[in-house]
Structure formats: structure tokens, C-alpha cells
Scaffold this motif. Structure first.
Motif, PDB file in Angstrom:
ATOM      1  N   SER A   1       3.759  70.009  58.190  1.00 44.15           N
ATOM      2  CA  SER A   1       2.757  69.683  59.219  1.00 44.15           C
ATOM      3  C   SER A   1       2.588  70.829  60.226  1.00 44.15           C
ATOM      4  O   SER A   1       1.912  70.687  61.232  1.00 44.15           O
ATOM      5  CB  SER A   1       3.149  68.393  59.941  1.00 44.15           C
ATOM      6  OG  SER A   1       4.372  68.570  60.604  1.00 44.15           O
ATOM      7  N   GLY A   2       3.244  71.966  59.952  1.00 46.02           N
ATOM      8  CA  GLY A   2       3.021  73.151  60.777  1.00 46.02           C
ATOM      9  C   GLY A   2       3.908  73.257  62.001  1.00 46.02           C
ATOM     10  O   GLY A   2       3.744  74.142  62.829  1.00 46.02           O
ATOM     11  N   LYS A   3       4.890  72.356  62.121  1.00 49.01           N
ATOM     12  CA  LYS A   3       5.785  72.431  63.290  1.00 49.01           C
ATOM     13  C   LYS A   3       6.942  73.389  63.021  1.00 49.01           C
ATOM     14  O   LYS A   3       7.552  73.353  61.941  1.00 49.01           O
ATOM     15  CB  LYS A   3       6.373  71.043  63.581  1.00 49.01           C
ATOM     16  CG  LYS A   3       5.488  70.195  64.471  1.00 49.01           C
ATOM     17  CD  LYS A   3       6.194  68.923  64.890  1.00 49.01           C
ATOM     18  CE  LYS A   3       7.036  69.138  66.131  1.00 49.01           C
ATOM     19  NZ  LYS A   3       7.452  67.897  66.765  1.00 49.01           N
ATOM     20  N   ILE A   4       7.240  74.211  64.001  1.00 49.19           N
ATOM     21  CA  ILE A   4       8.399  75.101  63.862  1.00 49.19           C
ATOM     22  C   ILE A   4       9.666  74.254  63.877  1.00 49.19           C
ATOM     23  O   ILE A   4       9.817  73.378  64.734  1.00 49.19           O
ATOM     24  CB  ILE A   4       8.433  76.122  65.015  1.00 49.19           C
ATOM     25  CG1 ILE A   4       7.219  77.049  64.920  1.00 49.19           C
ATOM     26  CG2 ILE A   4       9.718  76.925  64.997  1.00 49.19           C
ATOM     27  CD1 ILE A   4       7.086  78.028  66.069  1.00 49.19           C
ATOM     28  N   MET A   5      10.551  74.505  62.918  1.00 50.44           N
ATOM     29  CA  MET A   5      11.795  73.721  62.885  1.00 50.44           C
ATOM     30  C   MET A   5      12.829  74.336  63.807  1.00 50.44           C
ATOM     31  O   MET A   5      13.600  75.207  63.432  1.00 50.44           O
ATOM     32  CB  MET A   5      12.329  73.610  61.466  1.00 50.44           C
ATOM     33  CG  MET A   5      11.732  72.415  60.734  1.00 50.44           C
ATOM     34  SD  MET A   5      12.417  72.218  59.113  1.00 50.44           S
ATOM     35  CE  MET A   5      13.938  71.369  59.447  1.00 50.44           C
ATOM     36  N   ARG A   6      12.830  73.866  65.036  1.00 49.11           N
ATOM     37  CA  ARG A   6      13.665  74.467  66.064  1.00 49.11           C
ATOM     38  C   ARG A   6      15.156  74.258  65.817  1.00 49.11           C
ATOM     39  O   ARG A   6      15.975  75.119  66.117  1.00 49.11           O
ATOM     40  CB  ARG A   6      13.283  73.934  67.438  1.00 49.11           C
ATOM     41  CG  ARG A   6      11.950  74.471  67.869  1.00 49.11           C
ATOM     42  CD  ARG A   6      11.544  74.029  69.231  1.00 49.11           C
ATOM     43  NE  ARG A   6      10.297  74.685  69.573  1.00 49.11           N
ATOM     44  CZ  ARG A   6      10.224  75.901  70.111  1.00 49.11           C
ATOM     45  NH1 ARG A   6      11.308  76.559  70.404  1.00 49.11           N
ATOM     46  NH2 ARG A   6       9.055  76.450  70.356  1.00 49.11           N
ATOM     47  N   ARG A   7      15.468  73.120  65.272  1.00 46.03           N
ATOM     48  CA  ARG A   7      16.879  72.835  64.999  1.00 46.03           C
ATOM     49  C   ARG A   7      17.464  73.905  64.071  1.00 46.03           C
ATOM     50  O   ARG A   7      18.585  74.370  64.258  1.00 46.03           O
ATOM     51  CB  ARG A   7      17.010  71.444  64.383  1.00 46.03           C
ATOM     52  CG  ARG A   7      18.434  71.038  64.045  1.00 46.03           C
ATOM     53  CD  ARG A   7      18.504  69.593  63.641  1.00 46.03           C
ATOM     54  NE  ARG A   7      18.037  68.716  64.717  1.00 46.03           N
ATOM     55  CZ  ARG A   7      18.800  68.332  65.746  1.00 46.03           C
ATOM     56  NH1 ARG A   7      20.048  68.755  65.852  1.00 46.03           N
ATOM     57  NH2 ARG A   7      18.327  67.527  66.667  1.00 46.03           N
ATOM     58  N   LEU A   8      16.628  74.297  63.110  1.00 48.68           N
ATOM     59  CA  LEU A   8      17.060  75.306  62.157  1.00 48.68           C
ATOM     60  C   LEU A   8      17.285  76.662  62.831  1.00 48.68           C
ATOM     61  O   LEU A   8      18.239  77.378  62.536  1.00 48.68           O
ATOM     62  CB  LEU A   8      15.959  75.451  61.121  1.00 48.68           C
ATOM     63  CG  LEU A   8      16.419  75.337  59.687  1.00 48.68           C
ATOM     64  CD1 LEU A   8      15.391  74.608  58.886  1.00 48.68           C
ATOM     65  CD2 LEU A   8      16.649  76.715  59.164  1.00 48.68           C
ATOM     66  N   LEU A   9      16.390  76.994  63.754  1.00 49.76           N
ATOM     67  CA  LEU A   9      16.526  78.269  64.468  1.00 49.76           C
ATOM     68  C   LEU A   9      17.786  78.255  65.325  1.00 49.76           C
ATOM     69  O   LEU A   9      18.490  79.257  65.449  1.00 49.76           O
ATOM     70  CB  LEU A   9      15.292  78.518  65.342  1.00 49.76           C
ATOM     71  CG  LEU A   9      13.992  78.751  64.570  1.00 49.76           C
ATOM     72  CD1 LEU A   9      12.829  78.906  65.529  1.00 49.76           C
ATOM     73  CD2 LEU A   9      14.118  79.978  63.677  1.00 49.76           C
ATOM     74  N   LYS A  10      18.045  77.100  65.879  1.00 49.50           N
ATOM     75  CA  LYS A  10      19.259  76.940  66.690  1.00 49.50           C
ATOM     76  C   LYS A  10      20.498  77.182  65.804  1.00 49.50           C
ATOM     77  O   LYS A  10      21.400  77.926  66.162  1.00 49.50           O
ATOM     78  CB  LYS A  10      19.271  75.522  67.290  1.00 49.50           C
ATOM     79  CG  LYS A  10      20.509  75.171  68.068  1.00 49.50           C
ATOM     80  CD  LYS A  10      20.540  75.859  69.406  1.00 49.50           C
ATOM     81  CE  LYS A  10      21.835  75.532  70.141  1.00 49.50           C
ATOM     82  NZ  LYS A  10      22.160  76.536  71.142  1.00 49.50           N
ATOM     83  N   ASN A  11      20.506  76.551  64.610  1.00 50.87           N
ATOM     84  CA  ASN A  11      21.615  76.749  63.674  1.00 50.87           C
ATOM     85  C   ASN A  11      21.752  78.230  63.310  1.00 50.87           C
ATOM     86  O   ASN A  11      22.851  78.777  63.279  1.00 50.87           O
ATOM     87  CB  ASN A  11      21.400  75.959  62.381  1.00 50.87           C
ATOM     88  CG  ASN A  11      21.415  74.449  62.598  1.00 50.87           C
ATOM     89  OD1 ASN A  11      20.751  73.711  61.897  1.00 50.87           O
ATOM     90  ND2 ASN A  11      22.163  73.990  63.590  1.00 50.87           N
ATOM     91  N   LEU A  12      20.607  78.853  63.046  1.00 52.90           N
ATOM     92  CA  LEU A  12      20.609  80.275  62.692  1.00 52.90           C
ATOM     93  C   LEU A  12      21.188  81.105  63.828  1.00 52.90           C
ATOM     94  O   LEU A  12      22.041  81.965  63.624  1.00 52.90           O
ATOM     95  CB  LEU A  12      19.179  80.749  62.450  1.00 52.90           C
ATOM     96  CG  LEU A  12      18.620  80.665  61.038  1.00 52.90           C
ATOM     97  CD1 LEU A  12      17.127  80.954  61.067  1.00 52.90           C
ATOM     98  CD2 LEU A  12      19.322  81.659  60.120  1.00 52.90           C
ATOM     99  N   ALA A  13      20.720  80.834  65.036  1.00 52.42           N
ATOM    100  CA  ALA A  13      21.157  81.599  66.206  1.00 52.42           C
ATOM    101  C   ALA A  13      22.667  81.478  66.392  1.00 52.42           C
ATOM    102  O   ALA A  13      23.350  82.445  66.725  1.00 52.42           O
ATOM    103  CB  ALA A  13      20.431  81.118  67.454  1.00 52.42           C
ATOM    104  N   GLU A  14      23.176  80.299  66.150  1.00 47.12           N
ATOM    105  CA  GLU A  14      24.610  80.053  66.347  1.00 47.12           C
ATOM    106  C   GLU A  14      25.440  80.489  65.139  1.00 47.12           C
ATOM    107  O   GLU A  14      26.658  80.422  65.169  1.00 47.12           O
ATOM    108  CB  GLU A  14      24.880  78.563  66.611  1.00 47.12           C
ATOM    109  CG  GLU A  14      24.257  78.033  67.897  1.00 47.12           C
ATOM    110  CD  GLU A  14      25.059  78.372  69.148  1.00 47.12           C
ATOM    111  OE1 GLU A  14      25.930  79.263  69.087  1.00 47.12           O
ATOM    112  OE2 GLU A  14      24.790  77.745  70.194  1.00 47.12           O
ATOM    113  N   GLY A  15      24.746  80.889  64.043  1.00 47.15           N
ATOM    114  CA  GLY A  15      25.464  81.265  62.831  1.00 47.15           C
ATOM    115  C   GLY A  15      26.090  80.075  62.133  1.00 47.15           C
ATOM    116  O   GLY A  15      27.138  80.180  61.503  1.00 47.15           O
ATOM    117  N   GLU A  16      25.434  78.915  62.250  1.00 49.50           N
ATOM    118  CA  GLU A  16      25.982  77.696  61.649  1.00 49.50           C
ATOM    119  C   GLU A  16      25.353  77.421  60.290  1.00 49.50           C
ATOM    120  O   GLU A  16      24.339  77.997  59.920  1.00 49.50           O
ATOM    121  CB  GLU A  16      25.693  76.498  62.567  1.00 49.50           C
ATOM    122  CG  GLU A  16      26.388  76.557  63.896  1.00 49.50           C
ATOM    123  CD  GLU A  16      25.773  75.602  64.929  1.00 49.50           C
ATOM    124  OE1 GLU A  16      26.330  75.517  66.037  1.00 49.50           O
ATOM    125  OE2 GLU A  16      24.747  74.977  64.638  1.00 49.50           O
TER     126      GLU A  16
END
Ligand code: WT7
Length: 648
Positions: free
Chosen positions: A609-624
Motif C-alpha cells: 500500500s506504499g507505506k514505509i515499513m518503519r519497524r523494519l528500518l528501526k530493526n536495521l538501524a539497531e542491527g537486529e
């Protein structure tokens, strides 16, 4: 949700109150049993001078509170005049410590009598510019005494101020002043911090341009540097030429308790900064009472809050709270580590500071430099320590107590917000058995709860949302010109409670532990920044197509900003571009907001639906671990980002 504050190191340590301190402490256990209105009524009467008494303690039409209606009061009178005209005339109000430290020839003391003269004269100058009751005034300054004097002069006239952090950009100044329709801006020629001269007045010029509500810019000379002055500008010295400093020439304006004292803009998760509205009588009651009880203020206390005047901590615990209590404070212009890493400890030694209030970020810097600096000075005057801005890691707490507090000073881990005006959750000296890393207990007259998303009150060890189920005197009254946003942001998640935006849990003893923000807000060095604002600054760059910002834990600043950026056309993400983007954010918002890292990607991870998956970016940022990425349009985007992050 941020994992900060959940550290388990040194958890379990408990420090019961010192019985000697308990005997003389201002805070009394009975206060915790008092009814809410009873408690605040008693404090308002006992601690403040009212020109006219109020008829009613509280009127509560959720979400709008009115405190002490019918009462007339002036903040400047309570902070300055009553001390200057009483037995505190010759007492030092401010030990002024310039950028080059306590040994500087520019170090000086300002007594309450002198403070009154300076404030009166400043207010007379502002009056000449047409400033009076209700005129909005912007203040964009560093930590120099004129900043405090300017705030008090405004309060004296009944002119609400909005202070913009001196490290913010000119654009931020303009946005806030214009929103507030400020007529006058008070700034300084140049900034002096850490031995470096920085621009200040020219920043304001660049931001304001000509299309602004600001008609006059008052310039305090700090460095005396050669800066461009136009017809709009006037040096403070020239403005005050011939102005009287006799208090009768400019009496304190009697204000309604609910009159606006100041606006302070703060970041929210979306949109432009929010103008948080603080009014007079309730706010003063809240800050004066908390300052007194949390820091156990005595007549001979020497208090130092190392925050900046541009944040709410500076308003409540440098200007209004301590001065209303008539205590002696340190006002420090500089930064930790300059001229040397021991400067803080020299300040404490020189003035015999008894109370230090600072942030976990600052303590972490000192910790990193090593305890030898703290050990090189005599810190035996310290009685009480305070922490604010973010959860304090238990090991940092222990270090603070050991090396600054002589292994015995109690630490008050104070939870509150720009919106709450004053401390709401905190241990109390002589009462609370301290636990490192926890703010622990509601202040008297404060009613928190921890709830799940459905509104159920949670038991122990279950993380939920921190709410406040009853009003308190310093609470924000609304958002300036946007009551709907006020309702939506703070009062819509639960119909009957203020939603703070922080995660929290109770431990087995019923003590509260804060777990960090649950919205799109990044807490860098104890200061809130919205991911949205940083994203807006990034997309201003011509090469950027889209940007999304997340945070990761950082050993120094608590959290650090990670920016995910997709570029236009086939522009390549180079190191130069990364630098340019970091600089862009610093220019647009301020250095505090500069991303720690920038990750380039062909696209941002989006759902169908075109929404940025912020949770995923958060995981990426934290290296999780990333978990399920199957709902993404293009999962390879994330693999690409991961690769880049691993390359550092
Ligand atoms: C946010 C408010 C309050 C003045 C400085 C920051 C976080 C603040 C604590 C604490 C855990 C804390 C919260 C809060 N915060 N103090 N003692 N323990 N978290 O003011 O910019 O309005 O930020 O700071 O997340 O919501 P602010």
C-alpha cells in the motif's frame, strides 16, 4: 520501542535514604498521602506571593485545566523583587561562569538586588520598543545572564516569551517567531562556546529575512565582533541608554493565573513543531514546589543545573524554579571539556556547589574521560544529584554517585517533559529507597498509571503506556493555535488520561521504570527530535528522492539518528554526498539533529500500500533480526541496506 533503560547491569542495587538527611528533608512522607488539590493549594499559598488570592484551586474540564483562577500573580515578582526587597538583597542569585571557566576574569556574581536592577532596566528598554502585556518576544541566545534577565523582563511586563535553543538554525528561529507572531527578537552578536566563536545574530537574520512578524531585533554584545546591523536592529547597550533601573519605574504587571507565561516549541512525531502553552500561576507553583522538594533546597544551597536555557529544563530549573526559591545558582556558558576536562569539577569546587542537575549524556562524557578529572577536585560539598532527559543506565548512575556524589549523594532521576512543565516522577531525598535507572515514584499530587493499548491498567513487569489520570498545575494548557492537535496528540488515546508517549513498567515494589519513547521521536543527548523534521531536512537536498529516519542506541548520546535515503535518477551515494546530507540537516535544524549515519538505497522498504515499513528500518538501524519481510514490494531493497550497514 527503544530498549533503553532495560539494561540489567547493576540492577537490583538499592540505596535506602540517609537517616540524617531524612530528618531535615523538605519533603515529608505525609505529602504523599495528601489529596491532590489539598497538596497543590498548600504549596501555592506557602511558596508564592499572590497580588490577589485565587478563588478556586482547580477547574478541570478534560483536557483543559485552570489552576488558581481569580488569583493575580507575576513570575518576575516571585523570582526577583520579593527577594531583592527582602532579606536576600545581597544574596548571590547567579554565579556567572563564562565559557573559559571559573578562573576567567569575566566570572562574576549577580546578587538579587543587582538582578532586579538589570531586569527593570531591560524591561524599560523593551517597553520603549512597544513591548507590553501580551506582546510576543523571541529569545535566541546562549547561556549568558542576559538570557535569564530577558526572560524575567518579559515576565515582568506580562509579555510571553518563546526561547529558541541557541544551537538551532535561523530557520528554526523564524518558524517559531513567526508562528508566535513575535514582535521583538532578543539575540546576541556571536556565540562563544568551547573557545570557539560562532554566529548567532546573522543566523537569525538569515532565517527571518524580511517576511517576518519580528519588527525589532535586540542584540546583546557578547564578543563585540563586527556583525551587520540594519535599521531593524539595536544593540542592548544603546536601547538601555538612560533607562531607569528603579523598580518603581516599571512595576511587575499583575497577571491572571491563567495568562500565558511562555510558549516553548517542541518536536512531535509529525508536522511542524508544537507550541507548548505554559501559563503563570500553576506553572510557577509546580516548578517552585518541585525545585524545593526534589533538590531539598536550603538557604545555603548552591545549585547548578547544567542544562540549556533553550530547553524546558532551563526554563523550569535554571530560571523560574530556583529563582522563585531564592537560591544561589551557577549559570555556566560553556561546554563540558573546555578549557579542560576538569572544568565542571573546578566549578563545583570553587562555588561549593551542593546540588548538581544534569543529563545522562553529560555524565557519560565524563565517564568516558575517566574519573581522574572528578577526583582532581574537592567535590565534598555535593549533597544531592539530579538526572533528566532520558533513562539513565544503571552503570552510569553508579558512576555518578561514586565519583561525583562521593559514594553517598542520592540521585534524583527525574522524569518529565516539555509538556508537563515540571518534574512528575522522581525519588525524593530522605524518603525514597533509590534504585539505579528508575525514576520510581510520582511526586506528591501526581497520579500516573501504566496501561495497555486497550486501557487496562497493567501489573508489575508488564511494559505499557505511561499516562497521567489527573491534572497537575504546570501541565501544558493547549498547543498554541492548535487545540485539535493538543487533543489528538495527548488526549485521544485514552478518553480520561494524558498520554505521555513513553513506555514504562512497574517493578515488584511498584516503582516505575521508564522504557523510552513509543512514537517517532528520537532522543539525542536528552533532546527530542522528530524523525519527520529530520526527513524534511534531508529531502530538501536536490539529490534526495525520499528519506526515512530511525534511531539506534548510542553509547554517548543515548540514541543516534540513522537516515535511510533513496536518491533521484541514477545519482550515486558517495561519501561526499553523505557529508553534504549530514551538513544539510545541521544547517536546517541544528547540529544536534545531524545523522550519525546515512544509508543509501535504490528505494525505501515499502508495503504494497506504499507505506514505509518503519519497524523494519528501526530493526536495521539497531542491527537486529528483521523477521518477516514478505509483505514488502521489493525485499531486495532491505538486503542491499543490510549489506551497506555491515560495511560500516
Ligand atoms: C522526554 C521528554 C524533561 C526535560 C528534558 C527533556 C524523556 C525525560 C527522563 C527520565 C527516562 C526521560 C522521556 C520524555 N525523559 N526525563 N528521567 N527517564 N526518560 O524534555 O525534550 O520534552 O523530552 O524525555 O522520553 O517523554 P523533552
Amino acid at each position: 520501542m527503544s530498549e533503553q533503560g532495560t539494561t540489567t547491569e547493576s540492577q537490583g542495587n538499592k540505596y535506602p535514604p540517609d537517616p540524617e538527611l531524612a530528618k531535615t528533608a523538605n519533603a515529608r512522607p505525609e505529602m504523599l498521602e495528601q489529596g491532590l488539590e489539598e497538596f497543590w493549594d498548600e504549596q501555592a499559598k506557602q511558596r508564592l506571593d499572590w497580588f490577589e488570592p485565587y478563588d478556586k484551586v482547580l477547574e478541570w474540564n478534560i483536557p483543559h485545566a485552570k489552576w488558581f483562577e481569580g488569583g493575580k500573580i507575576n513570575a518576575c515578582y516571585n523570582c526577583v523583587d520579593r527577594h531583592a526587597e527582602g532579606d536576600k538583597a545581597d544574596k548571590v542569585a547567579l554565579h556567572v561562569v563564562p565559557d573559559d571557566g571559573p578562573d576567567s576574569s569575566q566570572a562574576r556574581d549577580i546578587t538579587y538586588a543587582e538582578l532586579q536592577r538589570q531586569v527593570v532596566r531591560f524591561a524599560n528598554g523593551l517597553k520603549k520598543l512597544g513591548v507590553g502585556k501580551g506582546t510576543g518576544v523571541g529569545i535566541y541566545m546562549q547561556m549568558i545572564p542576559e538570557a535569564v534577565v530577558a526572560m524575567l523582563a518579559c515576565a515582568r511586563l506580562g509579555a510571553p516569551h518563546t526561547v529558541v535553543f541557541g544551537g538551532f538554525s535561523g530557520k528554526a528561529v523564524a518558524e517559531r517567531c513567526n508562528d508566535f507572531e513575535a514582535k521583538v527578537l532578543i539575540t546576541q552578536d556571536e556565540a562563544l562556546r568551547g573557545g570557539k566563536v560562532g554566529s548567532q545574530k546573522t543566523n537569525a537574520d538569515d532565517g527571518l529575512g524580511n517576511d517576518t512578524t519580528v519588527e525589532k531585533v535586540v542584540v546583546v554584545k557578547r564578543t563585540g565582533g563586527d556583525i551587520p546591523m540594519t535599521d531593524r536592529d539595536v544593540y542592548l547597550d544603546d536601547l538601555l541608554e538612560g533607562e531607569s533601573d528603579d523598580p518603581s519605574s516599571c512595576p511587575c504587571e499583575p497577571m491572571e493565573s491563567e495568562d500565558l507565561l511562555f510558549l516553548l516549541y517542541t518536536s512531535g512525531s509529525t508536522g511542524k513543531p508544537k507550541g507548548v502553552v505554559h501559563t503563570t500561576g500553576g506553572y510557577l507553583t509546580g516548578v517552585t514546589t518541585t525545585t524545593n522538594l526534589v533538590f531539598d533546597m536550603k538557604d545555603d544551597s548552591v545549585y547548578w543545573c547544567a542544562a540549556d536555557i533553550g530547553w524546558i529544563t532551563g526554563h523550569s530549573y535554571i530560571t523560574y524554579g530556583p529563582l522563585a526559591n531564592g537560591v544561589t545558582s551557577v549559570l555556566y556558558e560553556g561546554v563540558p571539556g573546555y578549557p579542560d576536562k576538569d572544568v565542571w569539577w573546578k566549578i563545583i569546587e570553587k562555588y561549593g556547589v551542593t546540588i548538581l542537575y544534569t543529563s545522562p549524556t553529560a555524565i557519560r562524557s565524563h565517564m568516558k574521560w575517566g574519573e581522574k578529572y572528578a577526583q582532581s577536585a574537592d567535590l565534598s560539598s555535593i549533597k544531592i544529584l539530579g538526572s533528566v532527559g532520558e533513562p539513565i543506565n544503571p552503570e552510569v548512575w553508579e558512576w555518578y554517585r561514586e565519583h561525583v556524589g562521593g559514594g553517598k549523594a542520592p540521585i534524583m532521576d527525574t522524569w518529565w517533559q516539555t509538556e508537563t512543565g515540571h518534574i512528575l516522577i522522581t525519588p525524593l531525598p530522605g524518603i525514597t529507597t533509590l534504585k539505579p535507572g528508575m525514576a520510581q515514584q510520582p511526586f506528591p499530587g501526581v497520579r500516573p498509571e501504566i496501561r495497555d493499548d486497550e486501557g487496562n491498567v497493567l501489573g508489575t513487569e508488564q511494559t505499557g503506556n505511561l499516562v497521567l489520570t489527573a491534572p497537575w498545575p504546570g501541565m501544558m494548557r493547549t498547543l498554541y493555535k492548535d487545540d485539535q492537535r493538543f487533543r489528538d496528540t495527548y488526549w485521544s488515546k485514552y478518553s480520561d488520561a494524558y498520554f505521555a508517549g513513553d513506555g514504562a513498567k512497574y517493578d515488584a515494589d511498584g516503582d516505575i521504570m521508564l522504557m523510552g519513547r513509543i512514537d517517532d521521536v528520537v532522543n539525542v543527548s536528552g533532546h527530542r527530535l522528530s524523525t519527520f523534521e529530520v526527513e524534511s531536512a534531508l529531502v530538501e537536498h536536490e539529490d534526495v528522492a525520499e528519506a526515512a529516519v530511525a534511531s539506534r542506541k548510542d553509547p554517548d548520546t543515548g540514541q543516534a539518528i540513522v537516515a535511510f535515503v533513496s536518491l533521484k535518477g541514477d545519482t550515486q551515494g558517495t561519501e561526499e554526498l553523505e557529508q553534504a546530507l549530514r551538513e544539510q540537516v545541521a544547517q536546517s535544524i541544528g547540529k544536534l539533529a545531524r545523522p550519525a549515519s546515512v544509508i543509501f538505497a535504490p528505494d525505501l522498504p515499502k508495503t504494497r500500500s506504499g507505506k514505509i515499513m518503519r519497524r523494519l528500518l528501526k530493526n536495521l538501524a539497531e542491527g537486529e533480526e528483521l523477521g518477516d519481510t514478505t509483505t514488502l514490494v521489493d525485499p531486495s531493497v532491505v538486503e542491499e541496506m543490510q549489506k551497506q550497514m555491515q560495511q560500516g
